[in-house]
Design an enzyme around this catalytic site. Structure first.
Site, PDB file in Angstrom:
ATOM      1  N   TRP A 155     -68.129 -16.221  39.987  1.00 55.19           N
ATOM      2  CA  TRP A 155     -66.672 -16.152  39.837  1.00 55.19           C
ATOM      3  C   TRP A 155     -65.993 -15.405  40.976  1.00 55.19           C
ATOM      4  CZ3 TRP A 155     -65.808 -11.097  40.176  1.00 55.19           C
ATOM      5  CH2 TRP A 155     -66.780 -10.213  39.688  1.00 55.19           C
ATOM      6  N   ASN A 156     -66.735 -14.638  41.767  1.00 52.22           N
ATOM      7  CA  ASN A 156     -66.041 -13.726  42.683  1.00 52.22           C
ATOM      8  C   ASN A 156     -65.487 -14.391  43.920  1.00 52.22           C
ATOM      9  OD1 ASN A 156     -68.585 -14.146  43.717  1.00 52.22           O
ATOM     10  ND2 ASN A 156     -68.852 -12.052  44.443  1.00 52.22           N
ATOM     11  N   PRO A 180     -69.552 -24.542  38.072  1.00 59.64           N
ATOM     12  CA  PRO A 180     -68.904 -23.286  38.449  1.00 59.64           C
ATOM     13  C   PRO A 180     -68.944 -22.281  37.306  1.00 59.64           C
ATOM     14  CG  PRO A 180     -67.246 -24.892  37.868  1.00 59.64           C
ATOM     15  CD  PRO A 180     -68.565 -25.608  37.805  1.00 59.64           C
ATOM     16  N   GLY A 233     -75.464 -15.723  42.491  1.00 56.39           N
ATOM     17  CA  GLY A 233     -75.118 -14.938  41.322  1.00 56.39           C
ATOM     18  C   GLY A 233     -76.065 -13.767  41.191  1.00 56.39           C
ATOM     19  N   SER A 234     -76.247 -13.303  39.985  1.00 55.10           N
ATOM     20  CA  SER A 234     -77.055 -12.095  39.781  1.00 55.10           C
ATOM     21  C   SER A 234     -78.543 -12.367  39.965  1.00 55.10           C
ATOM     22  CB  SER A 234     -76.825 -11.574  38.367  1.00 55.10           C
ATOM     23  OG  SER A 234     -77.306 -12.524  37.433  1.00 55.10           O
ATOM     24  N   GLU A 255     -78.928 -16.799  46.390  1.00 58.17           N
ATOM     25  CA  GLU A 255     -78.101 -15.741  46.975  1.00 58.17           C
ATOM     26  C   GLU A 255     -77.777 -14.795  45.839  1.00 58.17           C
ATOM     27  OE1 GLU A 255     -77.884 -17.108  50.991  1.00 58.17           O
ATOM     28  OE2 GLU A 255     -77.485 -15.225  49.974  1.00 58.17           O
ATOM     29  N   LEU A 256     -78.452 -13.654  45.801  1.00 55.12           N
ATOM     30  CA  LEU A 256     -78.436 -12.831  44.584  1.00 55.12           C
ATOM     31  C   LEU A 256     -77.741 -11.486  44.825  1.00 55.12           C
ATOM     32  CD1 LEU A 256     -82.063 -13.707  43.426  1.00 55.12           C
ATOM     33  CD2 LEU A 256     -79.915 -14.857  42.849  1.00 55.12           C
ATOM     34  N   CYS A 289     -71.219  -9.317  46.855  1.00 56.59           N
ATOM     35  CA  CYS A 289     -72.640  -8.969  46.870  1.00 56.59           C
ATOM     36  C   CYS A 289     -73.005  -8.178  48.107  1.00 56.59           C
ATOM     37  CB  CYS A 289     -73.472 -10.225  46.814  1.00 56.59           C
ATOM     38  SG  CYS A 289     -73.049 -11.327  48.147  1.00 56.59           S
ATOM     39  N   GLU A 386     -76.382  -2.264  41.348  1.00 56.74           N
ATOM     40  CA  GLU A 386     -75.177  -2.800  41.965  1.00 56.74           C
ATOM     41  C   GLU A 386     -73.983  -2.544  41.046  1.00 56.74           C
ATOM     42  OE1 GLU A 386     -74.923  -7.074  42.020  1.00 56.74           O
ATOM     43  OE2 GLU A 386     -74.380  -6.968  44.121  1.00 56.74           O
ATOM     44  N   GLU A 463     -77.518 -19.324  54.137  1.00 55.22           N
ATOM     45  CA  GLU A 463     -76.380 -20.237  54.050  1.00 55.22           C
ATOM     46  C   GLU A 463     -75.494 -20.049  55.272  1.00 55.22           C
ATOM     47  OE1 GLU A 463     -74.787 -19.296  50.047  1.00 55.22           O
ATOM     48  OE2 GLU A 463     -75.660 -21.205  49.427  1.00 55.22           O
TER      49      GLU A 463
HETATM   50  N1  NAI Z   1     -75.820 -13.079  47.245  1.00 55.86           N
HETATM   51  C1  NAI Z   1     -74.617 -13.589  47.142  1.00 55.86           C
HETATM   52  O1  NAI Z   1     -74.120 -14.304  48.030  1.00 55.86           O
HETATM   53  C2  NAI Z   1     -73.810 -13.330  45.912  1.00 55.86           C
HETATM   54  C3  NAI Z   1     -74.329 -12.659  44.800  1.00 55.86           C
HETATM   55  N2  NAI Z   1     -73.548 -12.449  43.693  1.00 55.86           N
HETATM   56  C4  NAI Z   1     -74.077 -11.679  42.573  1.00 55.86           C
HETATM   57  O2  NAI Z   1     -73.662 -12.260  41.316  1.00 55.86           O
HETATM   58  C5  NAI Z   1     -73.368 -11.208  40.385  1.00 55.86           C
HETATM   59  C6  NAI Z   1     -71.939 -11.326  39.896  1.00 55.86           C
HETATM   60  O3  NAI Z   1     -71.593 -12.670  39.708  1.00 55.86           O
HETATM   61  P1  NAI Z   1     -71.728 -13.282  38.259  1.00 55.86           P
HETATM   62  O4  NAI Z   1     -71.030 -14.576  38.224  1.00 55.86           O
HETATM   63  O5  NAI Z   1     -71.397 -12.275  37.225  1.00 55.86           O
HETATM   64  O6  NAI Z   1     -73.302 -13.547  38.185  1.00 55.86           O
HETATM   65  P2  NAI Z   1     -74.083 -14.297  37.024  1.00 55.86           P
HETATM   66  O7  NAI Z   1     -75.465 -14.389  37.508  1.00 55.86           O
HETATM   67  O8  NAI Z   1     -73.831 -13.748  35.685  1.00 55.86           O
HETATM   68  O9  NAI Z   1     -73.437 -15.784  37.004  1.00 55.86           O
HETATM   69  C7  NAI Z   1     -73.524 -16.602  38.126  1.00 55.86           C
HETATM   70  C8  NAI Z   1     -73.426 -18.036  37.661  1.00 55.86           C
HETATM   71  O10 NAI Z   1     -74.579 -18.322  36.865  1.00 55.86           O
HETATM   72  C9  NAI Z   1     -74.177 -18.818  35.598  1.00 55.86           C
HETATM   73  N3  NAI Z   1     -75.195 -18.456  34.625  1.00 55.86           N
HETATM   74  C10 NAI Z   1     -75.262 -17.353  33.842  1.00 55.86           C
HETATM   75  N4  NAI Z   1     -76.366 -17.379  33.078  1.00 55.86           N
HETATM   76  C11 NAI Z   1     -77.016 -18.534  33.384  1.00 55.86           C
HETATM   77  C12 NAI Z   1     -78.218 -19.152  32.949  1.00 55.86           C
HETATM   78  N5  NAI Z   1     -78.998 -18.596  32.003  1.00 55.86           N
HETATM   79  N6  NAI Z   1     -78.589 -20.351  33.494  1.00 55.86           N
HETATM   80  C13 NAI Z   1     -77.812 -20.923  34.429  1.00 55.86           C
HETATM   81  N7  NAI Z   1     -76.659 -20.396  34.895  1.00 55.86           N
HETATM   82  C14 NAI Z   1     -76.274 -19.212  34.373  1.00 55.86           C
HETATM   83  C15 NAI Z   1     -72.822 -18.197  35.358  1.00 55.86           C
HETATM   84  O11 NAI Z   1     -72.105 -18.918  34.402  1.00 55.86           O
HETATM   85  C16 NAI Z   1     -72.228 -18.289  36.747  1.00 55.86           C
HETATM   86  O12 NAI Z   1     -71.737 -19.581  36.960  1.00 55.86           O
HETATM   87  C17 NAI Z   1     -73.599  -9.923  41.112  1.00 55.86           C
HETATM   88  O13 NAI Z   1     -74.926  -9.505  40.879  1.00 55.86           O
HETATM   89  C18 NAI Z   1     -73.471 -10.307  42.584  1.00 55.86           C
HETATM   90  O14 NAI Z   1     -74.196  -9.471  43.435  1.00 55.86           O
HETATM   91  C19 NAI Z   1     -72.272 -12.912  43.590  1.00 55.86           C
HETATM   92  C20 NAI Z   1     -71.738 -13.586  44.674  1.00 55.86           C
HETATM   93  C21 NAI Z   1     -72.451 -13.805  45.919  1.00 55.86           C
HETATM   94  O1  LIG Z   2     -70.221 -11.809  47.459  1.00 58.76           O
HETATM   95  C1  LIG Z   2     -70.007 -13.002  47.663  1.00 58.76           C
HETATM   96  O2  LIG Z   2     -69.817 -13.811  46.794  1.00 58.76           O
HETATM   97  C2  LIG Z   2     -69.918 -13.498  49.059  1.00 58.76           C
HETATM   98  O3  LIG Z   2     -71.190 -13.874  49.505  1.00 58.76           O
HETATM   99  C3  LIG Z   2     -69.360 -12.428  49.890  1.00 58.76           C
HETATM  100  S1  LIG Z   2     -68.925 -12.958  51.462  1.00 58.76           S
HETATM  101  O4  LIG Z   2     -69.615 -14.206  51.829  1.00 58.76           O
HETATM  102  O5  LIG Z   2     -67.451 -13.154  51.451  1.00 58.76           O
HETATM  103  O6  LIG Z   2     -69.336 -11.820  52.272  1.00 58.76           O
END
Ligand code: NAI
Ligand SMILES: O=C(O)[C@H](O)CS(=O)(=O)O
Length: 484
Positions: A155-156, A180, A233-234, A255-256, A289, A386, A463
């Protein structure tokens, strides 16, 4: 929500095989600043995901058969449409995610930049020619699209994280089934609307909103017609998806989560380090993230840095993302606020001091004051987990070796930052940090031109950049024999 110039961009149905479809029910999308329901969106199911995968599988041959230049032209048209509609897309994004409108518009242009970048890369999927192992042989190495790609996004950055996946996938000839976040589906649906207008053929790009994240994800992991899963995501969910995909050996890109150290050495330009910390810590209200999660300051400048950062934080203006002059919006939901409060309570209980902020704002449920903490130690939760919110924890350190050991003492390894004026130290620390991306005298490292990704439990793959197509391609050896 503000009036859109093009109301048709506010789409609430799913997009499957070139058709806009409703679900058995709908679910609400709320504005995190006000709690207002801004739309009710089709609640699609795992069965709908299976249908979409079937459509994407049927479409992949024709899409891959097009010349890269043809795919490039369509992606270029999509880039142009994103730029032309950036104001409306930003309005939709701010309404569902809360970030200030100017920052949301910046995200639209950031997501568009990935589409522009991969519109060019579509023309450059080169192979190799290898001399034969025997004189009658010649080997031609070709790269081919992996096929149907499942994309699950957070969502972010509801536009940019999907653009960062669908752009390279479509560029090389893959087809995409995207799901999404339930908190922010509207930005993804608007992207699908513009992709349709750009000429992306039916079945090539599908977007399915739905509350059953687990069921929809499980279908992607189990469906044999889906070749690859890309997830942002997480780390918790990333691990789950990796396990679920094992039964069909799903290719996977992850990408976690992160836990970025931000290190300021005695020889740093303190003013520059403060500005870098403001970007690395408070961008997107700390909800990225790659946000600085721990701020390590060497003893000689600790007090000066703390005072200047507290002063700089006064520039942050909390409020509704649509209000003029607002720099910092609400957190996405009550759970996010609770996590910030949990980390803050743990830190103060263990001896940290709140220098600024430290409480919810009276502006509403999602608002939390940007907070500066001193006296933080490695044992505290906010140094190990985090936070994903506006907490700036300062940890004092004495030596370079000490701080590198602390910085690397994490299961995460996405990004890290440090400020120094010593060139030798820049190389030493840059090479020593166990992360995928390092900001050296800068807090801003994200661009479509560089590989984005981490090590350890922060993910797999990269990516963006010239490396960004690799995860969507297979390498094949065409070995010609019997030549004379
Ligand atoms: N490494 C990166 O580029 C990024 C990492 N993140 C990480 O994501 C987290 C925050 O974003 P959130 O959306 O709260 O993460 P989240 O992992 O809760 O959700 C991410 C996506 O996965 C879906 N999801 C949740 N449970 C699932 C399951 N059991 N099976 C399949 N899909 C599922 C959610 O609905 C959402 O669409 C933070 O830990 C952040 O660090 C967020 C953005 C970028
Ligand atoms: O945290 C995210 O969702 C993005 O990867 C951050 S960035 O690409 O804008 O740095």
């Amino acid at each position: 929500m503000r009036t859109l110039k093009d109301e048709s961009l506010l789409e609430t149905r799913g997009f499957v095989n070139g058709e806009w479809i409703g679900g058995a029910a709908t679910f609400p999308v709320e504005n995190p600043a006000t709690g207002e329901v801004i739309a009710r969106v089709a609640d699609l199911s795992a069965a709908d995901v299976a249908t979409a995968i079937g459509a994407a599988h049927a479409a992949k041959r024709g899409w891959a058969a097009r010349a890269g230049k043809e795919r490039s032209a369509i992606l270029r048209r999509l880039f142009d449409l994103l730029v032309e509609n950036a104001d409306d897309l930003a309005t939709i994004l701010t309404a569902e995610m809360g970030k200030p409108w100017a920052e949301a518009r910046g995200e639209i242009l950031y997501g568009a930049a990935y589409i522009e970048w991969f519109a060019e890369e579509a023309k450059r999927v080169y192979g190799d020619m290898i001399p034969g192992a025997q004189s009658d042989k010649r080997m031609v190495i070709v790269k081919q699209p992996v096929g149907v790609v499942g994309a699950i996004t957070p969502w972010n950055f509801p536009n940019a994280m999907l653009a960062r996946k669908m752009a390279p996938a479509l560029a090389v000839g893959c087809t995409v089934v995207a799901r999404p976040s339930e908190f922010t589906p509207l930005s993804a649906l608007a992207l699908a609307k513009l992709a349709e207008r750009a000429g992306v053929p039916a079945g090539v790009f599908n977007v399915l909103p739905g509350l059953d994240a687990a069921g929809m994800g499980a279908e992607m992991c189990a469906n044999p017609k889906l070749a690859k899963l890309t997830f942002t995501g997480s780390t918790r969910v990333g691990k789950l998806l990796m396990r679920q995909g094992a039964d069909t050996i799903k290719k996977i890109s992850l990408e976690l989560g992160g836990n970025a150290p931000f290190i300021v050495f005695d020889d740093a330009d303190v003013d520059a380090a403060v500005e870098g910390a403001m970007v690395a810590k408070f961008r997107n209200n700390g909800q990225t993230c790659v946000c600085a999660n721990r701020i390590y300051v060497q003893a000689g400048i600790y007090d000066a840095f703390a005072g200047k950062l507290a002063e700089a934080m006064e520039r942050l203006t909390l409020g509704d993302g649509f209000a003029d002059g607002v720099t910092t919006g609400p957190l996405i939901n009550a759970a996010a606020v609770a996590k910030v409060e949990d980390h803050l309570a743990d830190a103060t209980a263990r001896g940290a001091t709140v220098l600024r902020g430290g409480r919810r704002s009276g502006l509403g449920q999602g608002f939390f004051e940007p907070t500066l903490l001193t006296g933080v130690t490695q044992e505290m939760k906010l140094a190990r987990e985090e936070t994903f919110g506006p907490l700036a924890p300062l940890v004092k350190f004495d030596t370079e070796d000490e701080v590198i050991g602390w910085a690397n003492d994490s299961e995460f390894g996405l990004a890290g930052y440090f400020y120094t004026s010593d060139l030798n130290r820049a190389w030493r620390v840059g090479e020593a940090l166990e992360v995928g991306m390092v900001g050296i005298n800068t807090g801003a490292i994200s661009t479509e031109m560089a590989p984005f990704g981490g090590v350890k439990q922060s993910g797999i793959g990269r990516e963006g950049s010239k490396y960004g197509c690799d995860d969507y391609l297979e390498i094949k050896n065409l070995c010609f024999g019997g030549l004379s």
